[in-house]
Structures are given as structure tokens and as C-alpha cells.
Scaffold this motif. Structure first.
Motif, PDB file in Angstrom:
ATOM      1  N   VAL A   2     -15.207  51.742 -25.337  1.00 44.82           N
ATOM      2  CA  VAL A   2     -14.854  52.449 -24.106  1.00 44.82           C
ATOM      3  C   VAL A   2     -16.090  53.188 -23.597  1.00 44.82           C
ATOM      4  O   VAL A   2     -16.751  53.905 -24.344  1.00 44.82           O
ATOM      5  CB  VAL A   2     -13.694  53.446 -24.334  1.00 44.82           C
ATOM      6  N   VAL A   3     -16.395  52.969 -22.327  1.00 43.53           N
ATOM      7  CA  VAL A   3     -17.507  53.616 -21.655  1.00 43.53           C
ATOM      8  C   VAL A   3     -16.938  54.537 -20.587  1.00 43.53           C
ATOM      9  O   VAL A   3     -15.949  54.198 -19.925  1.00 43.53           O
ATOM     10  CB  VAL A   3     -18.440  52.563 -21.009  1.00 43.53           C
ATOM     11  N   ILE A   4     -17.537  55.691 -20.424  1.00 43.85           N
ATOM     12  CA  ILE A   4     -17.108  56.649 -19.414  1.00 43.85           C
ATOM     13  C   ILE A   4     -18.117  56.668 -18.274  1.00 43.85           C
ATOM     14  O   ILE A   4     -19.321  56.707 -18.512  1.00 43.85           O
ATOM     15  CB  ILE A   4     -16.987  58.058 -20.026  1.00 43.85           C
ATOM     16  N   ILE A   5     -17.603  56.615 -17.051  1.00 41.20           N
ATOM     17  CA  ILE A   5     -18.440  56.819 -15.874  1.00 41.20           C
ATOM     18  C   ILE A   5     -17.784  57.899 -15.032  1.00 41.20           C
ATOM     19  O   ILE A   5     -16.620  58.230 -15.223  1.00 41.20           O
ATOM     20  CB  ILE A   5     -18.640  55.531 -15.039  1.00 41.20           C
ATOM     21  N   ASN A   6     -18.535  58.487 -14.125  1.00 42.76           N
ATOM     22  CA  ASN A   6     -17.933  59.461 -13.214  1.00 42.76           C
ATOM     23  C   ASN A   6     -18.252  59.049 -11.789  1.00 42.76           C
ATOM     24  O   ASN A   6     -19.200  58.310 -11.551  1.00 42.76           O
ATOM     25  CB  ASN A   6     -18.412  60.876 -13.519  1.00 42.76           C
ATOM     26  N   MET A   7     -17.411  59.499 -10.878  1.00 48.46           N
ATOM     27  CA  MET A   7     -17.616  59.180  -9.471  1.00 48.46           C
ATOM     28  C   MET A   7     -16.950  60.240  -8.615  1.00 48.46           C
ATOM     29  O   MET A   7     -16.064  60.969  -9.084  1.00 48.46           O
ATOM     30  CB  MET A   7     -17.061  57.798  -9.140  1.00 48.46           C
ATOM     31  N   GLU A   8     -17.387  60.306  -7.376  1.00 52.58           N
ATOM     32  CA  GLU A   8     -16.784  61.252  -6.449  1.00 52.58           C
ATOM     33  C   GLU A   8     -15.350  60.833  -6.148  1.00 52.58           C
ATOM     34  O   GLU A   8     -15.054  59.640  -6.020  1.00 52.58           O
ATOM     35  CB  GLU A   8     -17.592  61.323  -5.166  1.00 52.58           C
ATOM     36  N   TYR A  19      -9.705  45.122  -6.350  1.00 49.25           N
ATOM     37  CA  TYR A  19      -9.758  44.428  -7.634  1.00 49.25           C
ATOM     38  C   TYR A  19     -11.135  44.594  -8.280  1.00 49.25           C
ATOM     39  O   TYR A  19     -11.248  44.760  -9.492  1.00 49.25           O
ATOM     40  CB  TYR A  19      -9.434  42.944  -7.446  1.00 49.25           C
ATOM     41  N   ILE A  20     -12.202  44.562  -7.463  1.00 43.54           N
ATOM     42  CA  ILE A  20     -13.566  44.724  -7.950  1.00 43.54           C
ATOM     43  C   ILE A  20     -14.256  45.772  -7.087  1.00 43.54           C
ATOM     44  O   ILE A  20     -14.126  45.763  -5.868  1.00 43.54           O
ATOM     45  CB  ILE A  20     -14.344  43.388  -7.897  1.00 43.54           C
ATOM     46  N   VAL A  56     -13.400  61.194 -13.715  1.00 45.12           N
ATOM     47  CA  VAL A  56     -13.960  60.484 -14.858  1.00 45.12           C
ATOM     48  C   VAL A  56     -13.128  59.223 -15.036  1.00 45.12           C
ATOM     49  O   VAL A  56     -11.898  59.272 -15.015  1.00 45.12           O
ATOM     50  CB  VAL A  56     -13.882  61.357 -16.136  1.00 45.12           C
ATOM     51  N   MET A  57     -13.807  58.098 -15.207  1.00 47.84           N
ATOM     52  CA  MET A  57     -13.129  56.821 -15.373  1.00 47.84           C
ATOM     53  C   MET A  57     -13.513  56.244 -16.734  1.00 47.84           C
ATOM     54  O   MET A  57     -14.691  56.148 -17.057  1.00 47.84           O
ATOM     55  CB  MET A  57     -13.552  55.865 -14.253  1.00 47.84           C
ATOM     56  N   GLU A  58     -12.492  55.894 -17.517  1.00 46.62           N
ATOM     57  CA  GLU A  58     -12.737  55.238 -18.791  1.00 46.62           C
ATOM     58  C   GLU A  58     -12.642  53.729 -18.583  1.00 46.62           C
ATOM     59  O   GLU A  58     -11.676  53.231 -17.998  1.00 46.62           O
ATOM     60  CB  GLU A  58     -11.724  55.686 -19.838  1.00 46.62           C
ATOM     61  N   ILE A  59     -13.654  53.004 -19.077  1.00 46.08           N
ATOM     62  CA  ILE A  59     -13.761  51.558 -18.889  1.00 46.08           C
ATOM     63  C   ILE A  59     -13.726  50.863 -20.247  1.00 46.08           C
ATOM     64  O   ILE A  59     -14.506  51.215 -21.144  1.00 46.08           O
ATOM     65  CB  ILE A  59     -15.103  51.187 -18.196  1.00 46.08           C
ATOM     66  N   ASP A  60     -12.850  49.867 -20.402  1.00 42.03           N
ATOM     67  CA  ASP A  60     -12.795  49.037 -21.601  1.00 42.03           C
ATOM     68  C   ASP A  60     -13.775  47.888 -21.407  1.00 42.03           C
ATOM     69  O   ASP A  60     -13.534  46.987 -20.599  1.00 42.03           O
ATOM     70  CB  ASP A  60     -11.385  48.507 -21.810  1.00 42.03           C
ATOM     71  N   THR A  61     -14.878  47.924 -22.118  1.00 37.59           N
ATOM     72  CA  THR A  61     -15.924  46.916 -21.909  1.00 37.59           C
ATOM     73  C   THR A  61     -15.497  45.514 -22.341  1.00 37.59           C
ATOM     74  O   THR A  61     -16.081  44.536 -21.904  1.00 37.59           O
ATOM     75  CB  THR A  61     -17.224  47.303 -22.637  1.00 37.59           C
ATOM     76  N   ASP A  62     -14.470  45.407 -23.187  1.00 38.29           N
ATOM     77  CA  ASP A  62     -13.965  44.091 -23.575  1.00 38.29           C
ATOM     78  C   ASP A  62     -13.292  43.379 -22.406  1.00 38.29           C
ATOM     79  O   ASP A  62     -13.185  42.155 -22.398  1.00 38.29           O
ATOM     80  CB  ASP A  62     -12.978  44.196 -24.743  1.00 38.29           C
ATOM     81  N   LYS A  63     -12.838  44.136 -21.420  1.00 43.21           N
ATOM     82  CA  LYS A  63     -12.169  43.565 -20.241  1.00 43.21           C
ATOM     83  C   LYS A  63     -13.079  43.520 -19.019  1.00 43.21           C
ATOM     84  O   LYS A  63     -12.695  42.991 -17.980  1.00 43.21           O
ATOM     85  CB  LYS A  63     -10.922  44.379 -19.916  1.00 43.21           C
ATOM     86  N   LEU A  64     -14.251  44.070 -19.137  1.00 45.52           N
ATOM     87  CA  LEU A  64     -15.184  44.193 -18.022  1.00 45.52           C
ATOM     88  C   LEU A  64     -15.846  42.846 -17.719  1.00 45.52           C
ATOM     89  O   LEU A  64     -16.245  42.122 -18.629  1.00 45.52           O
ATOM     90  CB  LEU A  64     -16.244  45.235 -18.374  1.00 45.52           C
ATOM     91  N   LYS A  89     -10.851  45.991 -11.857  1.00 48.70           N
ATOM     92  CA  LYS A  89      -9.775  46.976 -12.016  1.00 48.70           C
ATOM     93  C   LYS A  89      -9.093  46.912 -13.383  1.00 48.70           C
ATOM     94  O   LYS A  89      -8.727  47.931 -13.941  1.00 48.70           O
ATOM     95  CB  LYS A  89      -8.747  46.778 -10.901  1.00 48.70           C
ATOM     96  N   GLU A  90      -8.914  45.707 -13.949  1.00 47.86           N
ATOM     97  CA  GLU A  90      -8.198  45.622 -15.229  1.00 47.86           C
ATOM     98  C   GLU A  90      -8.986  46.222 -16.393  1.00 47.86           C
ATOM     99  O   GLU A  90      -8.433  46.463 -17.452  1.00 47.86           O
ATOM    100  CB  GLU A  90      -7.792  44.188 -15.549  1.00 47.86           C
ATOM    101  N   ALA A  91     -10.278  46.504 -16.192  1.00 46.90           N
ATOM    102  CA  ALA A  91     -11.075  47.137 -17.244  1.00 46.90           C
ATOM    103  C   ALA A  91     -10.905  48.658 -17.250  1.00 46.90           C
ATOM    104  O   ALA A  91     -11.303  49.323 -18.205  1.00 46.90           O
ATOM    105  CB  ALA A  91     -12.549  46.782 -17.072  1.00 46.90           C
TER     106      ALA A  91
END
Length: 103
Positions: A2-8, A19-20, A56-64, A89-91
Motif C-alpha cells: 500500500v502506497v499513500i499519496i496526497n492531493m488537494e 476510472y483513470i 490522503v489516498m491509499e493505493i494498492d500497488t497490486d491493482k495499480l 480507480k480500482e487500486a
């Protein structure tokens, strides 16, 4: 992993139904900055005083769909995950308000 990114929050409102997404999150170096959960405490201070504007958005890199590379940060002296491309989006595992992390 799991990778964390942030955005406005305003950006998230524009892309939340896509979707993307992520074109505008890609920095000059060609990737989206990320971190691991255990590194997040190093990033949070940069948002003190403006946390209400970020999520904060958590991303599952296995689905990325994009490649993730671990790259060394000379300023923080450790490897950080960088996403080379857009996010599908599914990640996305979770969306959390940044103010939950800043006291």
C-alpha cells in the motif's frame, strides 16, 4: 503493498468518478510522489496549517496499472515509492481527510 499519496480536495472532487486519473499529479520528474504508511509522519508536517485542503489516498500497488519504483530520497535518507503513470480507480483502497493526521 500500500502506497499513500496526497492531493488537494478540489482535485479529488474533479476526478473522483473517473476510472483513470492522476495526470496533473505527475511531477516534473515524471512520477507521482508517494510514501509508505510508516513514512507518512515524515510528510505530514509539510501540510500543517493547510490540512483542510488535502486528502490522503491509499493505493494498492497490486491493482495499480502503472509502475511503482522505490527511489532514494537524499533529503530524507530512505527509499520512497514513486508511481510512474496514472492511477486506476480500482487500486484506491481508502480516502482519508488529511486533518485526521495533523493535531
Amino acid at each position: 503493498m500500500v502506497v499513500i499519496i496526497n492531493m488537494e480536495k478540489s482535485y479529488y472532487e474533479k476526478i473522483k468518478d473517473r476510472y483513470i486519473f492522476g495526470e496533473s499529479l505527475i511531477c516534473d520528474e515524471g512520477f507521482i510522489h508517494g510514501c509508505f504508511k510508516e513514512q507518512f509522519h515524515l510528510i505530514v508536517p509539510r501540510f500543517k496549517g493547510k490540512e483542510e485542503n488535502y486528502i490522503v489516498m491509499e493505493i494498492d500497488t497490486d491493482k495499480l496499472i502503472s509502475e511503482v519504483r522505490l527511489e532514494f530520497s537524499s533529503s530524507l535518507k530512505q527509499d520512497f515509492p514513486h508511481i510512474y503513470g496514472r492511477i486506476n480507480k480500482e487500486a484506491v483502497v481508502d480516502i482519508i481527510s488529511m486533518d485526521k493526521f495533523i493535531q
